[in-house]
Design a protein around this motif. Structure first.
Motif, mmCIF file in Angstrom:
data_model
loop_
_atom_site.group_PDB
_atom_site.id
_atom_site.type_symbol
_atom_site.label_atom_id
_atom_site.label_comp_id
_atom_site.label_asym_id
_atom_site.label_seq_id
_atom_site.Cartn_x
_atom_site.Cartn_y
_atom_site.Cartn_z
ATOM 1 N N PRO A 1 54.389 43.396 95.871
ATOM 2 C CA PRO A 1 54.198 43.793 94.460
ATOM 3 C C PRO A 1 53.126 42.957 93.772
ATOM 4 O O PRO A 1 52.339 43.474 92.981
ATOM 5 C CB PRO A 1 55.577 43.552 93.833
ATOM 6 N N THR B 1 53.787 39.166 81.664
ATOM 7 C CA THR B 1 54.623 40.325 81.359
ATOM 8 C C THR B 1 54.406 40.775 79.918
ATOM 9 O O THR B 1 54.387 41.966 79.621
ATOM 10 C CB THR B 1 56.111 39.976 81.559
ATOM 11 N N LEU C 1 51.061 48.262 75.409
ATOM 12 C CA LEU C 1 51.848 49.372 74.865
ATOM 13 C C LEU C 1 51.838 49.342 73.343
ATOM 14 O O LEU C 1 51.639 50.359 72.685
ATOM 15 C CB LEU C 1 53.300 49.293 75.356
ATOM 16 N N SER D 1 48.405 50.305 71.949
ATOM 17 C CA SER D 1 48.116 51.733 72.001
ATOM 18 C C SER D 1 49.012 52.506 71.041
ATOM 19 O O SER D 1 48.592 53.510 70.477
ATOM 20 C CB SER D 1 48.243 52.258 73.429
ATOM 21 N N GLY E 1 45.376 54.431 73.407
ATOM 22 C CA GLY E 1 46.279 55.048 72.427
ATOM 23 C C GLY E 1 45.525 55.963 71.477
ATOM 24 O O GLY E 1 45.975 57.055 71.138
ATOM 25 N N LEU F 1 45.970 63.189 79.318
ATOM 26 C CA LEU F 1 46.604 62.794 80.575
ATOM 27 C C LEU F 1 46.021 61.493 81.133
ATOM 28 O O LEU F 1 46.761 60.550 81.445
ATOM 29 C CB LEU F 1 46.450 63.919 81.603
ATOM 30 N N GLY G 1 46.738 58.363 79.270
ATOM 31 C CA GLY G 1 48.163 58.090 79.442
ATOM 32 C C GLY G 1 48.425 57.402 80.776
ATOM 33 O O GLY G 1 49.135 56.391 80.848
ATOM 34 N N ILE H 1 47.292 53.784 80.661
ATOM 35 C CA ILE H 1 48.224 52.859 80.001
ATOM 36 C C ILE H 1 49.345 52.471 80.965
ATOM 37 O O ILE H 1 49.679 51.296 81.125
ATOM 38 C CB ILE H 1 48.833 53.485 78.726
ATOM 39 N N VAL H 2 49.909 53.481 81.615
ATOM 40 C CA VAL H 2 51.004 53.214 82.555
ATOM 41 C C VAL H 2 50.521 52.275 83.656
ATOM 42 O O VAL H 2 51.186 51.301 84.016
ATOM 43 C CB VAL H 2 51.533 54.531 83.159
ATOM 44 N N GLY I 1 50.047 48.752 82.351
ATOM 45 C CA GLY I 1 51.350 48.141 82.141
ATOM 46 C C GLY I 1 51.969 47.737 83.469
ATOM 47 O O GLY I 1 52.489 46.627 83.636
ATOM 48 N N LEU I 2 51.852 48.634 84.444
ATOM 49 C CA LEU I 2 52.375 48.384 85.778
ATOM 50 C C LEU I 2 51.716 47.151 86.381
ATOM 51 O O LEU I 2 52.389 46.285 86.952
ATOM 52 C CB LEU I 2 52.091 49.618 86.637
ATOM 53 N N SER J 1 53.039 44.002 84.708
ATOM 54 C CA SER J 1 54.448 43.713 85.015
ATOM 55 C C SER J 1 54.605 43.252 86.456
ATOM 56 O O SER J 1 55.319 42.293 86.734
ATOM 57 C CB SER J 1 55.333 44.941 84.814
ATOM 58 N N LEU J 2 53.938 43.958 87.374
ATOM 59 C CA LEU J 2 54.049 43.578 88.784
ATOM 60 C C LEU J 2 53.514 42.169 88.992
ATOM 61 O O LEU J 2 54.134 41.344 89.662
ATOM 62 C CB LEU J 2 53.284 44.568 89.662
ATOM 63 N N ASP K 1 56.033 39.665 87.517
ATOM 64 C CA ASP K 1 57.202 39.502 88.384
ATOM 65 C C ASP K 1 56.846 38.721 89.638
ATOM 66 O O ASP K 1 57.569 37.815 90.055
ATOM 67 C CB ASP K 1 57.733 40.881 88.803
#
Lengths: 268, 537, 312
Positions: free
Chosen positions: A7, A195, A202, A205, A222, A240, A243, A246-247, A250-251, A254-255, A258
């Motif tokens: 990850p 994180t 998020l 945006s 955003g 699309l 969007g 952004i995901v 964020g991913l 976060s990855l 972590d």
């Protein structure tokens, strides 16, 4: 030290891609993100425009790439200022304790009790929309989390043997705090900050979507989604790709966060 | 523009005809169509809720545009928004050189609770509207010196001076007739306090009354069983038993609700989606002719934020006008639904003059004018936009791009409504987006606000033309229609060519209905009429 | 310190927080540029009308005087009338609060119902493929912007498939649940991810803790160990988290309610900020603050009940 996990590699890979987009947008896709093309208004994805175009005929791939530098900037500044302010306050509160700690406790209650987004909206409304004011608004609220983390670490270490030893040696408070305690206390904070960057993207945006963040013609994910909202059913590509971006961002954060936590064995 | 929808009868335009003709002008079914369905409920989703349904104290279109379903005025605007027809008054005449107006009031009119309307109600309502302490609209009837009534049905208005706009003012919402007896029972020390309570549960002689209202969520209108109007076939209006108006601010959600059949109709369709709805077999897209004009306005004061303001130079303002291709904006923002403005007022406004765009697209001329003004190297201008407003964004993004080509750096500042209005009123803007709709079938309202400097410094821009000011004063007492028209032509010429605005476009009101929901009418002044609306099974 | 003293102290701490919030929100609301009168009367109103209304609303008094009268009326339990809608603030809030509470409650239920079992599976298969899969799916949920997810769910499930109504709230209890399902799902998405992550972490921590090994060594069967120790500790973690997250849940409700046209307090809050409806902003903030404090308090009490170490 453990070895770098899958990850973490994945997260770092995504972040590297975003950094590349931010640093050298022209290299990846040389189209001007602000250029109108009246011949291709709201055109569907094609070889010329892989992500399609918006209502002004602007290339969505170029705009999505251009937005990455703005959103990375949001991630960075929305974290750096709260981190610095929060660290200083956390150090002071953790070291001196007493009435300072009591006041801090009430402040924390205040910020925790106040719905975060509502508070940020109110602050941005006071200062006027725009990125800089957004950073100020985020800093007003965001420092608390960092201060709490640092305070906790400092309180643990204040009574540790090495601090006692440093005191005996007659080191100044500043030296003890900044040279000895801070480096140890900073590790969980840095992990948290990665994180936190995901959350800030998020938030940035969301504010852009509400018209309170980045201002046009600045491309920000955003804002791009808000702009394309009316075309959501007829030209879904406009919303699309930002969007997905952004995901993805964020991913990535976060990855990476972590993964770093596992790597550095920070308790979460 | 798209006038085919409303078959305006010539007779109705001239006013003073029978109610039957009036109603047919409201787009009722021709005999070929099925008869309207009686009873039932229509759900019409609005983008924002009303705030205060008191004709005198309201300020906002969200109130004004629905109040005509609750109240009647002595005269009514014709469906094309240009003329007058009978309302609560059936006859009116001017005498004494235009200084006396005598009206004959319709008999047998009742309020929604069944109490008969009396001449006392009429006198009370007009005097409440005239009171200079009440609301913002009293200036529209400021020329009235006294209101005298004689039973059973005569009102005589004595004027301080001849007033060419007074008849139109008697068709404006602020002169609606209210039930005096009910109003007198409301506690409160002045009209403002009483009006607050009245405005929460208003009642008049209109087709409907407010039966329930969850503020900010939904409002219910119920049929006034005593309503005085009948349709061409002699059927009592309104057809509907009930109108439900839920508030759904989000455009996308509102349209989804319409497409899913959860509401029968909705307003403020984004221009970007008109074509999509036109292609939907279950829906009917309606584009009503309107007085809505969209423009950019420029601060003309010599300084802005302590620095010299280039917009104070008329050549700069003209240059910006030439530099912007209005057709491109119309294509991008309105998706071809708008048309270029030929004057500051809409082409539907009475006494409008001009044909073709005021400033044709001519970037070379723009550059030349900028050079003449001493800005050959370019200049910077900021513009206040309403945050979250898609039309503003589309307009300004396009303008920004075009102005860049003549060396003007145009910065967009998004602000929320309250901040923007406050800055506007203080004249604290360099340029800003704006739009206007008329409330009265007369050019004096918009001209007073745009051109006549004593009103609000010409849109709070600080622009001023002594000549235009004089013309306006003269036109306000001019009873000769030809002379008044000439004065208006001159005022429009001055304002259009040296004024503080960049006219962009005029657009229709886009509303959409399910195929089975019919008979709704929106007139150019914006008012929504549900009296002849019905829903087929 | 015994438990009741602890509880009493905890309650007392809440009071200065409320006072602080009251003052803070008052000052913040007044700092907003532009005022209620401009936004109520619109662009065209005359200066005379503006001045008259400013005076009627008492907005021409000094900020200090306004603040004193605000605090005084709050102490008497009166929160005034909405400036925009001319109705008592408490009625406005009373109409909408249940909606938001139901929405947040449903979101919490959905989030917990999904996250808790998943967290167990993930923790028990730590760093093998089920764990990685679960973590990546939730990670995507955490990274998805509420406004975009809401728009997608609304268009797909309400607009195209017609499985759910397009926003709104409905009239009966059944309809409420039906109308609020999609918005609750939207809101639950990121919440579930937060719960799953920390629950997984805390389960892992307990599983590797010495006392579990000790219990195993004593010969207890694995499942009993799980139930006795892991479940209880996991519950404590979840309860704490839910308590802490109520604030951000209410924040998320702001956007969700706007997208789904849900008549809750989140939308009311945004509308009031934009309209500069001071009494509503102030009252709503206070009410929300009380709610969040209560949630924190309840989660503290539940924690105390579950975990004997707290409050000793």
């Amino acid at each position: 030290m453990r070895r770098i996990s899958v990850p973490l590699w994945l997260g770092l890979g995504i972040l590297a891609l975003l950094l590349l987009c931010a640093a050298a947008p022209q290299l990846l896709w040389p189209t001007d993100p602000l250029a109108f093309d009246f011949a291709a208004l709201t055109a569907a994805p094609s070889w010329a425009h892989p992500f399609g175009t918006d209502q002004f005929g602007r290339d969505m791939l170029a705009r999505t790439i251009a937005a990455s530098s703005v959103d990375l900037q949001i991630a960075l500044f929305s974290v750096v200022f709260p981190l610095m302010i929060g660290t200083l306050i956390g150090l002071a509160v953790g070291w001196y304790g007493g009435w300072l700690d009591a006041v801090f406790g009430r402040l924390v209650d205040l910020v925790v009790t106040f719905p975060f987004l509502v508070l940020v909206i109110a602050i941005v409304a006071v200062l006027g929309p725009g990125l800089v004011n957004m950073y100020i608004a985020v800093a007003c609220v965001g420092w608390v989390a960092y201060a709490r983390l640092i305070r906790g670490e400092v309180m643990v270490q204040r009574n540790s043997d090495y601090v006692a030893a440093a005191r005996v040696l007659g080191y100044s408070t500043a030296r003890i705090v900044f040279r000895h305690i801070l480096p140890n206390a900073l590790r969980p904070v840095l992990v948290y900050s990665v994180t936190d960057m995901a959350l800030c993207i998020l938030l940035g945006s969301s504010l852009g979507y509400l018209g309170l963040g980045a201002q046009p013609p600045t491309a920000e994910w955003g804002v791009l989604i808000a702009d394309g909202k009316n075309f959501f059913t007829t030209a879904p590509w406009i919303t699309l790709f930002p969007g997905v971006a952004i995901v993805l961002a964020g991913l990535g954060f976060s990855l990476a966060g972590d993964g770093l936590a596992d790597l550095l064995e920070v308790k979460r | 523009m798209m006038d085919t929808k409303v078959p305006v009868s010539r007779r109705a335009l001239l006013g003073g005809v029978a109610a039957a003709a009036t109603v047919s002008a409201f787009g009722l079914p021709t005999p070929a169509e099925a008869a309207p369905v009686l009873g039932g409920k229509m759900i019409y989703a609005r983008y924002a809720d009303s705030q205060r349904l008191d004709p005198v104290f309201t300020e906002l279109n969200v109130d004004i545009w629905v109040m005509n379903n609750l109240f009647d005025t002595l005269l009514l605007p014709t469906p094309d928004g240009k003329g007058l027809k009978e309302g609560l008054a059936t006859k009116w005449e001017l005498s004494d050189g235009g200084k006396t107006v005598t009206l004959t009031v319709r008999e047998g009119v009742k309020f929604a609770d069944g109490t008969p309307m009396t001449m006392a109600d009429v006198k009370f309502s007009l005097e409440r509207a005239m009171n200079p302490k009440n609301g913002s609209w009293n200036s529209m009837v400021a020329s009235v010196a006294s209101v005298e009534v004689t039973e059973p049905a005569t009102v005589v208005l004595k004027l301080k001076h001849p007033d060419p706009t007074l008849l139109a003012a008697l068709a404006m919402f602020n002169t609606s007739v209210l039930p005096k007896a009910m109003y007198d029972k409301i506690p409160g020390k002045d009209d403002d306090e009483k009006g607050k309570i009245f405005g929460q549960k208003p009642m008049g002689t209109g087709a409907f009354y407010v039966s329930d209202w969850k503020i900010g969520e939904v409002m219910w209108l119920k049929k006034n069983p005593y309503y005085w109007k009948k349709d061409a076939a002699g059927v009592q209006l309104p057809y509907l038993d009930e109108v439900e108006m839920p508030v759904i601010p989000d455009d996308a959600t509102r349209l989804l609700k319409l497409k899913a059949g959860e509401v029968h109709g909705t307003e403020f369709i984004p221009y970007a989606r008109v074509k999509e709805l036109q292609g939907d077999a279950n829906l009917r897209m309606e584009l009503w002719p309107s007085t809505k004009v969209t423009y950019i306005q420029f601060n003309c004061r010599p300084e802005y934020k302590g620095k010299p303001n280039p917009l104070s130079n008329v050549k700069v303002r003209q240059a910006l006008n030439y530099a912007v291709n209005k057709d491109a904006i119309i294509a991008i923002t309105t998706h071809g639904l708008g048309k270029p403005l030929s004057s500051f007022m809409s082409s539907v406004t009475p006494l409008h003059t001009g044909s073709g765009p005021v400033y044709p697209y001519d970037p070379a001329k723009a550059k030349a004018l900028l050079a003449e003004a001493g800005f050959a190297k370019g200049l910077e201008i900021t513009c206040h936009a309403l945050s979250g407003n898609q039309d503003d964004q589309n307009n300004l993004t396009t303008i920004q791009q075009m102005l860049a080509q003549v060396g003007v750096k145009f910065t967009i500042e998004q602000m929320d409504n309250a901040s923007r209005v406050a800055a506007y009123r203080k004249g604290d803007f360099q340029s800003r987006t704006a739009y206007w709709t008329d409330d009265i079938a007369d050019p004096s309202e918009i001209t007073s606000y745009f051109v006549y400097s004593p009103t609000v410094d010409c849109l709070h821009t600080g622009w001023k033309s002594e000549e235009a000011d004089k013309l306006f004063v003269a036109s306000q007492e001019e009873v000769d229609p030809a002379k008044r028209a000439a004065e208006y032509a001159k005022m429009q010429d001055i304002f259009n060519h040296t004024g503080p605005t960049m006219p962009l476009y005029e657009t229709p009101y886009p509303v959409a209905f399910r195929k089975n929901a019919k008979g709704f009418v929106q007139i150019p002044l914006g008012n929504n009429y549900f009296e002849a609306a019905y829903v087929e099974k | 310190m015994n438990r009741s003293t602890w509880l009493l102290l905890r309650l007392l701490q809440v009071i200065p927080t409320f006072l602080l919030i009251g003052v803070a929100v008052f000052v913040l609301a007044r700092l907003l540029p532009g005022d209620i009168v401009s936004s109520m009367l619109g662009e065209r109103a005359s200066d005379a009308a503006i001045n008259r209304m400013t005076h009627q609303l008492g907005l021409d008094r000094s900020i200090g005087a306004q603040m004193l009268s605000f605090l005084e009326s709050v102490a008497r339990g009166r929160l005034g009338d909405s400036l925009a809608f001319h109705v008592p603030v408490l009625k406005l809030i009373g109409d909408r609060l249940p909606v938001t509470l139901l929405l947040s409650g449903m979101a919490t239920l959905i989030a917990v119902a999904v996250a808790v079992p998943m967290a167990f599976v993930a923790a028990l298969t730590a760093n093998r493929w089920p764990d990685l899969l679960i973590r990546s799916v939730f990670q995507v949920g955490l990274s998805s912007p509420v406004f975009y997810v809401g728009l997608v769910l609304l268009t797909v499930f309400a607009g195209w498939l017609r499985w759910f109504p397009v926003g709104g709230y409905g009239d009966t209890a059944g309809e409420h649940l039906y109308h609020l399902f999609l918005p609750a799902l939207t809101l639950a998405l990121s919440f579930a991810a937060v719960v799953m992550r920390s629950l997984r972490a805390s389960i892992l921590q307990v599983l590797t803790a010495e006392y579990v090994d000790f219990a195993r060594a004593k010969g207890l069967r694995g499942r009993v160990v799980l139930f006795r120790h892991v479940l209880r500790n996991a519950l404590i973690a979840t309860v704490t988290l839910v308590g802490l997250q109520i604030g951000s849940l209410l924040g998320g409700a702001v956007i969700t309610e706007s997208v789904f046209a849900v008549p809750g307090v989140g939308r009311l809050m945004v509308d009031s900020i934009f309209a500069r409806d001071y009494p509503v902003i102030q009252a709503l903030t206070l009410v929300l603050a009380v709610l969040v404090s209560l949630a924190l308090l309840v989660s503290d009490v539940v924690q105390m009940w579950l975990d004997p170490r707290v409050g000793r």
